[in-house]
Design a protein around this motif. Sequence first.
Motif, PDB file in Angstrom:
ATOM      1  N   GLY A 219       0.815  -1.197   0.000  1.00 48.51           N
ATOM      2  CA  GLY A 219       0.000   0.000   0.000  1.00 48.51           C
ATOM      3  C   GLY A 219       0.856   1.258   0.000  1.00 48.51           C
ATOM      4  N   GLY A 220       0.194   2.394  -0.143  1.00 44.84           N
ATOM      5  CA  GLY A 220       0.936   3.651  -0.134  1.00 44.84           C
ATOM      6  C   GLY A 220       0.136   4.777  -0.729  1.00 44.84           C
ATOM      7  N   LEU A 221       0.849   5.849  -1.012  1.00 43.53           N
ATOM      8  CA  LEU A 221       0.258   7.060  -1.590  1.00 43.53           C
ATOM      9  C   LEU A 221       0.651   7.137  -3.063  1.00 43.53           C
ATOM     10  CD1 LEU A 221      -1.143   9.849  -1.361  1.00 43.53           C
ATOM     11  CD2 LEU A 221       1.092  10.764  -0.643  1.00 43.53           C
ATOM     12  N   VAL A 222      -0.332   7.358  -3.920  1.00 41.07           N
ATOM     13  CA  VAL A 222      -0.070   7.442  -5.356  1.00 41.07           C
ATOM     14  C   VAL A 222      -0.984   8.500  -5.954  1.00 41.07           C
ATOM     15  CG1 VAL A 222      -1.734   5.625  -5.924  1.00 41.07           C
ATOM     16  CG2 VAL A 222       0.184   6.047  -7.457  1.00 41.07           C
ATOM     17  N   GLN A 223      -0.546   9.105  -7.030  1.00 40.06           N
ATOM     18  CA  GLN A 223      -1.375  10.080  -7.711  1.00 40.06           C
ATOM     19  C   GLN A 223      -2.408   9.378  -8.584  1.00 40.06           C
ATOM     20  OE1 GLN A 223       1.303  12.726  -9.836  1.00 40.06           O
ATOM     21  NE2 GLN A 223       1.308  14.154  -8.117  1.00 40.06           N
ATOM     22  N   ALA A 224      -3.497  10.073  -8.838  1.00 39.51           N
ATOM     23  CA  ALA A 224      -4.532   9.525  -9.721  1.00 39.51           C
ATOM     24  C   ALA A 224      -3.913   9.142 -11.065  1.00 39.51           C
ATOM     25  CB  ALA A 224      -5.638  10.549  -9.917  1.00 39.51           C
ATOM     26  N   GLY A 225      -4.318   7.995 -11.556  1.00 40.76           N
ATOM     27  CA  GLY A 225      -3.754   7.482 -12.791  1.00 40.76           C
ATOM     28  C   GLY A 225      -2.574   6.559 -12.586  1.00 40.76           C
ATOM     29  N   GLY A 226      -2.073   6.513 -11.378  1.00 38.84           N
ATOM     30  CA  GLY A 226      -0.915   5.692 -11.070  1.00 38.84           C
ATOM     31  C   GLY A 226      -1.283   4.249 -10.782  1.00 38.84           C
ATOM     32  N   SER A 227      -0.260   3.480 -10.395  1.00 38.01           N
ATOM     33  CA  SER A 227      -0.433   2.049 -10.149  1.00 38.01           C
ATOM     34  C   SER A 227       0.185   1.645  -8.812  1.00 38.01           C
ATOM     35  CB  SER A 227       0.237   1.234 -11.265  1.00 38.01           C
ATOM     36  OG  SER A 227      -0.337   1.514 -12.524  1.00 38.01           O
ATOM     37  N   LEU A 228      -0.342   0.599  -8.249  1.00 35.48           N
ATOM     38  CA  LEU A 228       0.213  -0.033  -7.058  1.00 35.48           C
ATOM     39  C   LEU A 228      -0.037  -1.527  -7.172  1.00 35.48           C
ATOM     40  CD1 LEU A 228      -0.962   2.177  -4.037  1.00 35.48           C
ATOM     41  CD2 LEU A 228       1.395   1.881  -4.821  1.00 35.48           C
TER      42      LEU A 228
END
Length: 120
Positions: free
Chosen positions: A9-18
């Motif tokens: 898990g984590g912090l990502v910008q919209a459009g990103g992937s995890l």
Amino acid sequence: QVQLVESGGGLVQAGGSLRLSCTASGRTFTMGWFRQAPGKERELVSAISWISSSTYYADSVKGRFTISRDNAKNTVYLQMRSLKPEDTAVYYCAAQRAPTVVTITTYDYWGQGTQVTVSS
């Protein structure tokens, strides 16, 4: 008692992937990913059967999320792409001690949860 440990898990910008991972301490069968956003009920996001022959995806994630598993490693993965702010939630891994349909929402084992935050 099987223990489930999530990571990724984590912090990502919209459009990103995890990619989320969940490793079980023992053998499990159907495995799933749930999520719970603040003020909302926990919902089943995706699930996969023991031999990966059946999968389930919530309508809200179809085409963006992919579930897979590696039974040799007792691990299930959730690849999340094109993330949206509404995907922000605590994601929980869950597992069954016997084969079940992938649409089931009651599970035997649960992980502690991992936070996914998608910023706009």
